[in-house]
Design a protein around this motif. Structure first.
Motif, mmCIF file in Angstrom:
data_model
loop_
_atom_site.group_PDB
_atom_site.id
_atom_site.type_symbol
_atom_site.label_atom_id
_atom_site.label_comp_id
_atom_site.label_asym_id
_atom_site.label_seq_id
_atom_site.Cartn_x
_atom_site.Cartn_y
_atom_site.Cartn_z
ATOM 1 N N ALA A 83 41.628 44.943 11.575
ATOM 2 C CA ALA A 83 42.426 45.850 12.549
ATOM 3 C C ALA A 83 43.811 45.194 13.025
ATOM 4 N N VAL A 84 43.860 44.511 13.316
ATOM 5 C CA VAL A 84 44.947 43.538 14.287
ATOM 6 C C VAL A 84 45.553 43.113 13.044
ATOM 7 N N SER A 85 45.451 42.608 11.766
ATOM 8 C CA SER A 85 46.202 42.541 10.562
ATOM 9 C C SER A 85 46.554 43.454 10.009
ATOM 10 N N GLY A 111 37.943 43.620 13.663
ATOM 11 C CA GLY A 111 38.773 43.517 14.496
ATOM 12 C C GLY A 111 40.067 43.120 13.447
ATOM 13 N N SER A 112 39.808 41.445 13.157
ATOM 14 C CA SER A 112 40.806 41.057 12.585
ATOM 15 C C SER A 112 41.311 41.275 11.419
ATOM 16 N N TYR A 124 53.675 46.757 12.121
ATOM 17 C CA TYR A 124 54.732 46.393 13.158
ATOM 18 C C TYR A 124 56.009 45.668 12.481
ATOM 19 N N VAL A 172 47.684 46.533 12.316
ATOM 20 C CA VAL A 172 48.999 46.758 13.165
ATOM 21 C C VAL A 172 50.189 45.941 12.829
ATOM 22 N N SER A 173 49.684 44.491 13.120
ATOM 23 C CA SER A 173 50.785 43.387 12.762
ATOM 24 C C SER A 173 51.750 43.839 11.534
#
Length: 259
Positions: A16-18, A13-14, A24, A20-21
């Motif tokens: 994936a968030v990284s 999860g971390s 972006y 996406v960040s």
């Protein structure tokens, strides 16, 4: 679910968030860069367009001149008249010597002929066929033109990284030559063509003109809307069958005639 599985899920999860960040951030950086580029072009676009149209505007704003002041005033009034007045007639101040209807009709004909001759002359290029009247090198004697042109060049110099490789390349060329040398090249080509048996259409290396033309074109490209891009894509897509058909037709004709 044991602790190791939970740790793996949390790590995924971390990650994936990284990811996406990161995507972006990259997208935002590209968007900010584009906005900065648009702002850089914004400050020179209007000057570039106005300078490219300088000769054309001067030609259009030329008033009719004549030794006959009555004819001069009548032609200039006719120039500024609405197209309905030009078509169906307008009130003209006639000379004191024009009294009869026939004399008025003849004077009206003179006004009309002088007007259309003047309009044709305004759209003719005074430098000849082989001189590009858009080039700024011919108008630097005008103080206002020179000031705007210098402001444009200074802005490019101070924000060179925001401009395209084509503009950078021509900017470097412009540092090595002077406007007078480019102007002499144009005039030399004109003199050669006046004496030559056949026209010599030799391109003049004019970095000043190329810079302004590139600014105008690239600014329009930067500000194209989604609808414009879709329209261009659809237009190119519809051309594919026509190009294929033309290619096979050309090939069949070549085989038919043994070319």
């Amino acid at each position: 679910m044991d602790k190791s599985q939970i740790a793996i899920i949390v790590s995924i999860g971390s990650l994936a968030v990284s990811a996406v960040s990161f995507v972006y951030a990259v997208r935002q950086a590209r968007l900010n860069r584009k906005l900065e580029k648009v702002r850089a072009y914004d400050k020179v676009y209007h000057d570039a367009c106005d300078l490219l149209l300088y000769h054309y505007r001067n030609q259009l704003e030329q008033t009719f001149k004549s030794e006959d002041k009555y004819l001069e005033n009548a032609v200039n009034d006719f120039t500024n008249a609405h197209w309905l007045e030009k078509t169906y007639g307008m009130n003209i101040t006639y000379p004191p010597t024009v009294n009869t209807d026939r004399e008025k009709a003849e004077f009206n004909s003179r006004v009309s002929e002088a007007y259309y001759a003047h309009e044709r002359q305004k759209h003719e290029c005074p430098f000849g066929e082989f001189i590009n009247y858009q080039s700024p090198v011919f108008y630097l004697d005008d103080s206002e033109f020179k000031e705007r042109f210098q402001r444009l060049m200074n802005h490019i110099t101070e924000n060179l990284s925001y401009f395209s490789p084509i503009i950078n390349k021509n900017w470097e060329k412009a540092r090595l030559i002077t406007p007078d040398s480019v102007k002499r090249s144009y005039l030399a080509l004109k003199r050669v063509n006046e004496q030559a048996c056949e026209p010599i259409d030799e391109p003049i290396d004019d970095p000043y003109l190329q810079i302004m033309l590139s600014i105008r074109h690239e600014y329009r490209q930067l500000n194209r809307t989604f609808h414009d891009r879709v329209s261009d894509f659809w237009y190119k897509l519809t051309l594919i069958p026509i190009r294929i058909k033309y290619k096979f037709k050309s090939k069949s004709n070549s085989e038919k005639f043994g070319i």
